[in-house]
Scaffold this active site. Structure first.
Site, PDB file in Angstrom:
ATOM      1  N   ASP A  28       0.822  -1.202   0.000  1.00  6.33           N
ATOM      2  CA  ASP A  28       0.000   0.000   0.000  1.00  6.33           C
ATOM      3  C   ASP A  28       0.865   1.265   0.000  1.00  6.33           C
ATOM      4  O   ASP A  28       2.013   1.242   0.429  1.00  6.33           O
ATOM      5  CB  ASP A  28      -0.912  -0.011   1.233  1.00  6.33           C
ATOM      6  CG  ASP A  28      -2.051   0.987   1.119  1.00  6.33           C
ATOM      7  OD1 ASP A  28      -2.399   1.366  -0.011  1.00  6.33           O
ATOM      8  OD2 ASP A  28      -2.585   1.375   2.166  1.00  6.33           O
ATOM      9  N   HIS A  45       2.543   2.822  -8.766  1.00  9.44           N
ATOM     10  CA  HIS A  45       2.510   1.373  -9.021  1.00  9.44           C
ATOM     11  C   HIS A  45       3.753   0.952  -9.804  1.00  9.44           C
ATOM     12  O   HIS A  45       4.339  -0.096  -9.529  1.00  9.44           O
ATOM     13  CB  HIS A  45       1.250   1.002  -9.801  1.00  9.44           C
ATOM     14  CG  HIS A  45      -0.021   1.297  -9.065  1.00  9.44           C
ATOM     15  ND1 HIS A  45      -0.292   0.792  -7.815  1.00  9.44           N
ATOM     16  CD2 HIS A  45      -1.108   2.049  -9.410  1.00  9.44           C
ATOM     17  CE1 HIS A  45      -1.486   1.211  -7.405  1.00  9.44           C
ATOM     18  NE2 HIS A  45      -1.993   1.971  -8.359  1.00  9.44           N
ATOM     19  N   LEU A 139      11.491 -20.548  -2.751  1.00 12.16           N
ATOM     20  CA  LEU A 139      10.471 -19.645  -2.229  1.00 12.16           C
ATOM     21  C   LEU A 139       9.213 -19.801  -3.057  1.00 12.16           C
ATOM     22  O   LEU A 139       9.281 -19.810  -4.298  1.00 12.16           O
ATOM     23  CB  LEU A 139      10.946 -18.193  -2.287  1.00 12.16           C
ATOM     24  CG  LEU A 139       9.907 -17.131  -1.901  1.00 12.16           C
ATOM     25  CD1 LEU A 139       9.598 -17.197  -0.410  1.00 12.16           C
ATOM     26  CD2 LEU A 139      10.380 -15.730  -2.279  1.00 12.16           C
TER      27      LEU A 139
END
Length: 254
Positions: A28, A45, A139
């Protein structure tokens, strides 16, 4: 922009005991970061891509096994058509640009979310990234795209209801495990640490089931400024917390 791969950063990763197995991040603050600089929200973004790659590298360096990020929620369709269009196209392009790099790092990419409304080109890139990296295990990087926690639970309940109606499942046999097996990623462990950047303190319909006993870290830093060092700091804070999972310890000496 190229990001230093795991083990090649300027700062040495700390040796941390009790690293959370599953870290989830609400990325955020992109729009506010951009607006504060006189830029369009979409530029925030765009700037977040480097933060994402650096955070993935940092997660690998300290031994996080699962990293889930909130890329696009089921509620994000309410944003302006221009921003939605940008996010769809940008998610697609980031996957195309970064999947080979992540594959080299040993990262397995997974998609969590709903297909309806999602751009076909985005689905194509998500599925191509999953296929390319499916043999990796260093991962598990989960991208929540067109995802909502309530939507995920509703989809699981709908599937259970259909199975009950078809006579494949008895209502008396429904348990928490029954629901878990019908979530988007039933084999993924519950979230240990949920991080939200940007200063807000809410979870915004993210991984509602999986966060039942998660620890929260609300980092004031906007996502474009987040990095592996910030992740390490949030994880170090997490390791100092006492997790009781509903139990209690009487510390009064008799």
């Amino acid at each position: 922009m190229r990001v230093a791969p795991p083990g090649a950063g300027n700062n040495q990763a700390p040796q941390i005991e009790g690293v959370p197995r599953h870290v989830a991040i609400i990325m955020d603050g992109n729009g506010r970061w951009a607006n504060a600089r006189g830029l369009a929200r979409t530029e925030g973004h765009r700037a977040g891509e480097v933060a994402l790659m650096d955070t993935i590298a940092g997660a690998l360096e300290i031994g996080v096994e699962h990293l889930t990020v909130y890329a696009f929620s089921t509620e994000n369709w309410k944003r302006s058509p221009k921003e939605v269009s940008f996010l769809m196209g940008y998610s697609r392009d980031v996957l195309r640009r970064r999947r080979d790099e992540l594959n080299e790092w040993g990262v397995a990419i997974h998609w969590w979310g709903r297909r309806p409304r999602l751009w076909k080109s985005v689905i194509t890139e998500l599925e191509a990234a999953q296929e390319l990296t499916k043999a990796n295990s260093k991962l598990h990087f989960n991208m929540a795209v067109n995802y909502g926690g309530r939507a995920e639970i509703a989809d699981a309940v709908r599937q259970i209801a259909n199975e009950v109606e078809a006579g494949k499942l008895k209502p008396t046999g429904i348990t928490e495990d029954t629901v878990i097996r019908r979530l988007y990623a039933p084999s993924s462990p519950d979230v240990d640490l949920l991080i939200r950047t940007g200063g807000e303190q809410r979870i915004s319909n993210f991984l509602l089931w999986q966060c039942a006993y998660a620890e929260f870290a609300f980092n004031p830093m906007p996502w474009p400024e987040y990095c592996r060092e910030e992740l390490w700091n949030d994880v170090l804070t997490f390791t100092g917390r006492e997790r009781r999972f509903g139990s209690a310890v009487d510390r009064v000496e008799c």
